[in-house]
Design a protein around this motif. Structure first.
Motif, mmCIF file in Angstrom:
data_model
loop_
_atom_site.group_PDB
_atom_site.id
_atom_site.type_symbol
_atom_site.label_atom_id
_atom_site.label_comp_id
_atom_site.label_asym_id
_atom_site.label_seq_id
_atom_site.Cartn_x
_atom_site.Cartn_y
_atom_site.Cartn_z
ATOM 1 N N GLN A 181 0.831 -1.209 0.000
ATOM 2 C CA GLN A 181 0.000 0.000 0.000
ATOM 3 C C GLN A 181 0.862 1.253 0.000
ATOM 4 N N LYS A 182 1.936 1.228 0.771
ATOM 5 C CA LYS A 182 2.841 2.373 0.789
ATOM 6 C C LYS A 182 3.539 2.521 -0.558
ATOM 7 N N ALA A 183 3.915 1.380 -1.158
ATOM 8 C CA ALA A 183 4.584 1.426 -2.455
ATOM 9 C C ALA A 183 3.666 2.016 -3.518
ATOM 10 N N VAL A 184 2.375 1.662 -3.467
ATOM 11 C CA VAL A 184 1.417 2.231 -4.422
ATOM 12 C C VAL A 184 1.323 3.740 -4.238
ATOM 13 N N ALA A 185 1.287 4.186 -2.975
ATOM 14 C CA ALA A 185 1.234 5.627 -2.704
ATOM 15 C C ALA A 185 2.500 6.320 -3.210
ATOM 16 N N ASP A 186 3.651 5.676 -2.994
ATOM 17 C CA ASP A 186 4.915 6.245 -3.474
ATOM 18 C C ASP A 186 4.947 6.294 -4.995
ATOM 19 N N LEU A 187 4.441 5.240 -5.633
ATOM 20 C CA LEU A 187 4.403 5.206 -7.090
ATOM 21 C C LEU A 187 3.498 6.307 -7.627
ATOM 22 N N THR A 188 2.326 6.475 -7.002
ATOM 23 C CA THR A 188 1.401 7.526 -7.438
ATOM 24 C C THR A 188 2.049 8.894 -7.332
ATOM 25 N N ARG A 189 2.704 9.143 -6.204
ATOM 26 C CA ARG A 189 3.388 10.430 -6.021
ATOM 27 C C ARG A 189 4.484 10.624 -7.065
ATOM 28 N N SER A 190 5.229 9.550 -7.320
ATOM 29 C CA SER A 190 6.326 9.634 -8.283
ATOM 30 C C SER A 190 5.818 9.941 -9.683
ATOM 31 N N VAL A 191 4.718 9.284 -10.073
ATOM 32 C CA VAL A 191 4.141 9.522 -11.405
ATOM 33 C C VAL A 191 3.639 10.959 -11.509
ATOM 34 N N LEU A 192 2.979 11.453 -10.450
ATOM 35 C CA LEU A 192 2.480 12.826 -10.463
ATOM 36 C C LEU A 192 3.627 13.832 -10.529
ATOM 37 N N GLU A 193 4.711 13.564 -9.782
ATOM 38 C CA GLU A 193 5.866 14.468 -9.826
ATOM 39 C C GLU A 193 6.495 14.482 -11.214
ATOM 40 N N GLU A 194 6.575 13.299 -11.829
ATOM 41 C CA GLU A 194 7.143 13.215 -13.185
ATOM 42 C C GLU A 194 6.273 13.977 -14.168
ATOM 43 N N ARG A 195 4.932 13.805 -14.037
ATOM 44 C CA ARG A 195 3.999 14.492 -14.927
ATOM 45 C C ARG A 195 4.105 16.006 -14.745
ATOM 46 N N ALA A 196 4.196 16.451 -13.482
ATOM 47 C CA ALA A 196 4.312 17.884 -13.210
ATOM 48 C C ALA A 196 5.598 18.448 -13.807
ATOM 49 N N ALA A 197 6.683 17.682 -13.713
ATOM 50 C CA ALA A 197 7.959 18.139 -14.279
ATOM 51 C C ALA A 197 7.858 18.259 -15.792
ATOM 52 N N GLN A 198 7.169 17.297 -16.431
ATOM 53 C CA GLN A 198 6.995 17.351 -17.883
ATOM 54 C C GLN A 198 6.173 18.577 -18.291
ATOM 55 N N LEU A 199 5.084 18.829 -17.544
ATOM 56 C CA LEU A 199 4.224 19.970 -17.865
ATOM 57 C C LEU A 199 4.976 21.287 -17.662
ATOM 58 N N THR A 200 5.757 21.365 -16.573
ATOM 59 C CA THR A 200 6.533 22.582 -16.311
ATOM 60 C C THR A 200 7.528 22.836 -17.429
ATOM 61 N N ALA A 201 8.197 21.773 -17.874
ATOM 62 C CA ALA A 201 9.170 21.915 -18.960
ATOM 63 C C ALA A 201 8.482 22.355 -20.241
ATOM 64 N N SER A 202 7.286 21.797 -20.488
ATOM 65 C CA SER A 202 6.546 22.167 -21.697
ATOM 66 C C SER A 202 6.118 23.631 -21.660
ATOM 67 N N VAL A 203 5.608 24.083 -20.497
ATOM 68 C CA VAL A 203 5.185 25.482 -20.360
ATOM 69 C C VAL A 203 6.371 26.417 -20.522
ATOM 70 N N ASN A 204 7.485 26.095 -19.883
ATOM 71 C CA ASN A 204 8.680 26.940 -19.987
ATOM 72 C C ASN A 204 9.169 27.038 -21.426
ATOM 73 N N SER A 205 9.123 25.905 -22.139
ATOM 74 C CA SER A 205 9.558 25.893 -23.535
ATOM 75 C C SER A 205 8.639 26.746 -24.401
ATOM 76 N N THR A 206 7.321 26.617 -24.149
ATOM 77 C CA THR A 206 6.357 27.404 -24.931
ATOM 78 C C THR A 206 6.535 28.893 -24.675
ATOM 79 N N MET A 207 6.706 29.282 -23.412
ATOM 80 C CA MET A 207 6.867 30.706 -23.078
ATOM 81 C C MET A 207 8.148 31.272 -23.689
ATOM 82 N N ALA A 208 9.193 30.463 -23.752
ATOM 83 C CA ALA A 208 10.436 30.927 -24.374
ATOM 84 C C ALA A 208 10.216 31.184 -25.856
ATOM 85 N N ARG A 209 9.445 30.284 -26.508
ATOM 86 C CA ARG A 209 9.162 30.485 -27.941
ATOM 87 C C ARG A 209 8.288 31.715 -28.162
#
Length: 203
Positions: free
Chosen positions: A149-177
């Motif tokens: 159960q803890k591993a599932v919670a850790d995995l969920t957090r990890s996936v969300l953090e990865e997704r947030a990092a991807q979105l942040t990178a995408s927004v930063n790239s778009t704003m630079a363009r």
């Protein structure tokens, strides 16, 4: 293994770190390499002679300091059993390591966080820069239900953090363009087109 005054802390191979921890473990028991070899022989591990243990601990270094004698998984398991320890205890940063000392997992992955390394060796936490989803998916197969159960919670957090990092990178790239387009005198339509999702943008 001191880096000396003014020098950067050392980076150890996994075998370097294990050798230092083996030396620490036998010293705590008050054993010499000869006594450790005798304990290994009594356990049926006759290949771990005093000379072999000395080579394991020193690494049989070349003139440039490169380790020629790595430690095998079989030797790690045998030494842990003879020293009455978990194999995990022989992994990780040595107790007397200088602050900032790293363990090199691969040429591109080296870490000085002892807690992180132990969690990884125990199957509790992935290394930064690796596939967290793959790590937790495999770990879940070997975990009891309550740990799962803890591993599932850790995995969920990890996936969300990865997704947030991807979105942040995408927004930063778009704003630079967009800023570049504004400086170049782009029209409103051309600027608006920059906000349209492309093939590489997260959906």
């Amino acid at each position: 293994m001191s880096s000396g005054s003014g020098e950067a802390p050392p980076t150890l191979s996994v075998s370097d770190a294990v050798a230092m921890r083996v030396r620490e473990a036998r010293a705590r028991r008050g054993w010499t390499t000869k006594q450790t070899a005798e304990a290994c022989a009594a356990a049926g591990v006759k290949t771990l002679t005093a000379a072999t243990l000395a080579n394991i601990e020193t690494g049989r270094r070349t003139q440039d300091g490169t380790r020629r004698r790595e430690i095998s998984v079989d030797e790690l398991a045998a030494l842990a059993a003879v020293l009455d320890l978990s194999p995990t205890h022989l992994l990780g940063l040595p107790d007397n390591a200088e602050p900032g000392t790293k363990i090199r997992i691969t040429p591109g992955l080296a870490f000085d966080d002892g807690a992180l390394l132990l969690d990884w060796f125990r199957g509790q936490r992935p290394l930064p820069g690796t596939d967290a989803r793959q790590f937790y998916s495999a770990a879940l197969q070997r975990m009891p239900a309550e740990d799962g159960q803890k591993a599932v919670a850790d995995l969920t957090r990890s996936v969300l953090e990865e997704r947030a990092a991807q979105l942040t990178a995408s927004v930063n790239s778009t704003m630079a363009r967009v800023q570049e387009a504004i400086r170049a005198g782009a029209t409103e339509e051309e600027i608006a087109a920059l906000f349209q999702p492309g093939p590489a943008d997260p959906k």
